[in-house]
Design an enzyme around this catalytic site. Structure first.
Site, PDB file in Angstrom:
ATOM      1  N   SER A  75       1.225  -1.205   0.116  1.00 44.40           N
ATOM      2  CA  SER A  75       0.039  -0.044   0.057  1.00 44.40           C
ATOM      3  C   SER A  75       1.013   1.171  -0.078  1.00 44.40           C
ATOM      4  O   SER A  75       1.811   1.455   1.063  1.00 44.40           O
ATOM      5  CB  SER A  75      -0.903   0.144   1.494  1.00 44.40           C
TER       6      SER A  75
ATOM      7  N   LYS B 178      -1.140  -1.014  -4.294  1.00 45.89           N
ATOM      8  CA  LYS B 178      -2.399  -0.030  -3.827  1.00 45.89           C
ATOM      9  C   LYS B 178      -1.933   1.357  -3.719  1.00 45.89           C
ATOM     10  O   LYS B 178      -0.820   1.612  -3.274  1.00 45.89           O
ATOM     11  CB  LYS B 178      -3.102  -0.790  -2.596  1.00 45.89           C
TER      12      LYS B 178
ATOM     13  N   LYS C  53      -2.902   5.156  -2.418  1.00 47.19           N
ATOM     14  CA  LYS C  53      -3.632   5.832  -1.655  1.00 47.19           C
ATOM     15  C   LYS C  53      -4.291   7.136  -2.733  1.00 47.19           C
ATOM     16  O   LYS C  53      -3.445   7.771  -3.300  1.00 47.19           O
ATOM     17  CB  LYS C  53      -3.183   6.412  -0.346  1.00 47.19           C
TER      18      LYS C  53
ATOM     19  N   ASP D 279      -7.275   3.433  -3.172  1.00 44.98           N
ATOM     20  CA  ASP D 279      -7.895   3.380  -1.811  1.00 44.98           C
ATOM     21  C   ASP D 279      -8.121   4.861  -1.348  1.00 44.98           C
ATOM     22  O   ASP D 279      -7.165   5.657  -1.315  1.00 44.98           O
ATOM     23  CB  ASP D 279      -6.954   2.726  -0.864  1.00 44.98           C
TER      24      ASP D 279
ATOM     25  N   GLU E 267     -11.085   1.145  -3.512  1.00 39.64           N
ATOM     26  CA  GLU E 267     -11.333   0.817  -2.045  1.00 39.64           C
ATOM     27  C   GLU E 267     -11.895   1.899  -1.522  1.00 39.64           C
ATOM     28  O   GLU E 267     -11.563   2.965  -1.404  1.00 39.64           O
ATOM     29  CB  GLU E 267     -10.050   0.503  -1.350  1.00 39.64           C
TER      30      GLU E 267
ATOM     31  N   ASP F 202     -13.682  -1.089   3.038  1.00 35.49           N
ATOM     32  CA  ASP F 202     -12.967  -1.342   4.222  1.00 35.49           C
ATOM     33  C   ASP F 202     -13.304  -1.121   5.321  1.00 35.49           C
ATOM     34  O   ASP F 202     -14.062  -1.516   6.340  1.00 35.49           O
ATOM     35  CB  ASP F 202     -11.437  -0.590   3.940  1.00 35.49           C
TER      36      ASP F 202
ATOM     37  N   LYS G  25      -9.949  -6.891   8.032  1.00 35.43           N
ATOM     38  CA  LYS G  25      -8.746  -6.614   8.864  1.00 35.43           C
ATOM     39  C   LYS G  25      -9.264  -7.239  10.192  1.00 35.43           C
ATOM     40  O   LYS G  25     -10.143  -7.009  10.604  1.00 35.43           O
ATOM     41  CB  LYS G  25      -8.591  -5.127   8.940  1.00 35.43           C
TER      42      LYS G  25
ATOM     43  N   GLY H 159      -4.213  -4.477   6.088  1.00 37.23           N
ATOM     44  CA  GLY H 159      -3.307  -4.085   7.088  1.00 37.23           C
ATOM     45  C   GLY H 159      -3.497  -2.660   7.769  1.00 37.23           C
ATOM     46  O   GLY H 159      -4.332  -2.041   7.340  1.00 37.23           O
TER      47      GLY H 159
HETATM   48  O1  OSB Z   1      -7.095   1.849   4.467  1.00 34.67           O
HETATM   49  O2  OSB Z   1      -6.301   0.195   4.310  1.00 34.67           O
HETATM   50  C1  OSB Z   1      -6.346   1.172   4.650  1.00 34.67           C
HETATM   51  C2  OSB Z   1      -3.292   1.395   7.244  1.00 34.67           C
HETATM   52  C3  OSB Z   1      -3.937   1.816   8.384  1.00 34.67           C
HETATM   53  C4  OSB Z   1      -5.272   2.190   8.430  1.00 34.67           C
HETATM   54  C5  OSB Z   1      -5.874   2.068   6.947  1.00 34.67           C
HETATM   55  C6  OSB Z   1      -5.457   1.513   5.899  1.00 34.67           C
HETATM   56  C7  OSB Z   1      -3.915   1.355   5.997  1.00 34.67           C
HETATM   57  C8  OSB Z   1      -3.080   0.788   4.778  1.00 34.67           C
HETATM   58  C9  OSB Z   1      -1.936   0.408   4.852  1.00 34.67           C
HETATM   59  O3  OSB Z   1      -3.598   1.084   3.744  1.00 34.67           O
HETATM   60  C10 OSB Z   1      -1.801  -1.193   4.846  1.00 34.67           C
HETATM   61  C11 OSB Z   1      -0.582  -1.748   5.585  1.00 34.67           C
HETATM   62  O4  OSB Z   1       0.628  -1.967   4.791  1.00 34.67           O
HETATM   63  O5  OSB Z   1      -0.705  -2.123   6.648  1.00 34.67           O
HETATM   64 MG    MG Z   2      -8.391   0.919   2.746  1.00 34.00          MG
END
Ligand code: OSB
Ligand code: MG
Length: 366
Positions: free
Chosen positions: A136, A162, A164, A189, A215, A240, A264, A292
């Site tokens: 991510s 992924k 953001k 995302d 996402e 999510d 998660k 994650g």
């Molecule tokens: O939206 O998936 C998410 C991390 C913290 C809170 C929300 C998200 C995330 C990540 C990182 O996208 C995922 C990771 O590498 O742990």
């Molecule tokens: Mg997410």
């Protein structure tokens, strides 16, 4: 089983690089590790992954630590239980507070698995295999920096990227990646950064980029808005933040709000709940994959064991320790090999915990 002592280690571990999302920048991973001690001598490790601010979901670290101490530790200490799937019921009179629940519930699974001398994945119904993983990527200064990060990730072996996004940083950067990597498994995302029909145009543009999924475009409770958007797009929508329970999966399925779910373990209250959601989402023909929370080694090991379930074929947000941290708090650390991580093979989650120099506070409950 009977837990007679619980240690709480509060930790603050610097990230190798700051991570930027639509709601701000993070430079350190703050978390707590709980160590359960059973009367037989078995231990269990659990990680509290609530974020420092209540911007991802309403739960956040300071209150989650307090909830663990005030509500969940008193319910668990000196209470006889047979199997870790009993813990969900033990905590059920407390509403929400999923991450606080998960910290102790996952620790109970680890403790039970260690006492049975079984690796956790086998108790969860998984089969040991190399776990293909994705990465991510946070919001970068511009498309050039982003492309550099993508190039690094691809050359390190990550099999799914992924990115953001937020308003003003969405179509252009993804288009740049798609042009450079026509066949890469790529997704976006939004972390709830968009609002209903005002923002549809962006999603129609993103829909031309063969993304694996988009996402959480809209707000946490916006099952209807997501359903309307899903109807207008070819690209699957993945929820999510919106999904905390089996009921949320059923709502999303009834309304066609999404075709995929980022599951998660901390966000749904632990492993027993995660197994139930996995089943509900499968029954609804949704693609489920493991998300994650920038986990430290304890949470990551738990995620790896859960990923042994045969339903989880799409690469998770489950990176190597060195994607986020110079040094982790467990041995062995997770290392990437040909785009996969190895499930630690010993009993329980298969790692041992060393707080190192990152400890900021320590408490004991007995
Ligand atoms: O939206 O998936 C998410 C991390 C913290 C809170 C929300 C998200 C995330 C990540 C990182 O996208 C995922 C990771 O590498 O742990
Ligand atoms: Mg997410």
């Amino acid at each position: 089983m009977n837990i007679i002592r619980i240690e709480q280690y509060d930790l603050c571990v610097p990230f190798l690089r700051p991570f930027q999302t639509s709601y701000g920048q993070t430079t350190t991973k703050e978390a707590s590790i709980y160590v359960l001690h059973d009367e037989s001598g078995a231990i269990g490790l659990g990680e509290l992954d609530a974020l420092v601010h209540p911007d991802y979901i309403e739960e956040y670290l300071a209150t989650a630590r307090e909830t663990v101490a005030q509500y969940f530790i008193p319910r668990l200490l000196h209470h006889d239980w047979q199997h870790p799937s009993d813990i969900e019921q033990l905590f059920a009179d407390v509403q929400g507070n999923w991450m606080a629940k998960s910290a102790l519930e996952t620790a109970a699974w680890d403790c039970y698995a260690r006492s049975q001398q079984q690796p956790l994945y086998s108790l969860l119904g998984g089969v040991k295999r190399p776990i293909p993983v994705g990465i991510s990527l946070g919001i970068q200064a511009d498309s050039i920096h982003l492309l550099k990060r993508v190039e690094e990730a691809v050359s390190n072996g990550y099999t799914r990227i992924k990115v953001k996004i937020k308003p003003g940083y969405d179509y252009q950067p993804l288009k740049a990646i798609r042009t450079a990597y026509p066949t890469l498994t790529l997704m976006a995302d939004a972390n709830s950064a968009y609002q209903g029909t005002n923002d549809w145009q962006v999603f129609e543009q993103l829909d031309t980029l063969q993304l694996a999924m988009i996402e959480q475009p809209f707000g946490v409770r916006d099952f209807v808005g997501h359903a309307q958007l899903q109807q207008a797009l070819k690209t699957p929508i993945c929820l999510d933040e919106s999904i905390r329970s089996v009921e949320d999966v059923q709502t999303a399925a009834a309304l066609n709000s999404c075709q995929a779910i980022n599951l998660k373990i901390p966000r749904v209250g632990g492993l027993t709940a995660a197994l139930a959601i996995l089943k509900a989402a499968n029954d609804a023909d949704m693609l489920v994959w493991l998300g994650g929370m920038y986990e430290l080694g304890v949470g990551r090991a738990c995620n790896l064991h859960f990923s042994a379930r045969s339903e989880l074929t799409f690469p998770g947000d489950l990176s190597a320790s060195n994607r986020y941290f110079q040094s982790d708090v467990v041995t062995p650390t997770a290392k990437l090999s040909h785009g996969t991580l190895t499930i630690p093979g010993k009993a329980g989650i298969g790692v041992s915990f060393e707080p190192k120099e990152w400890q900021t506070n320590y408490r004991v409950f007995s």
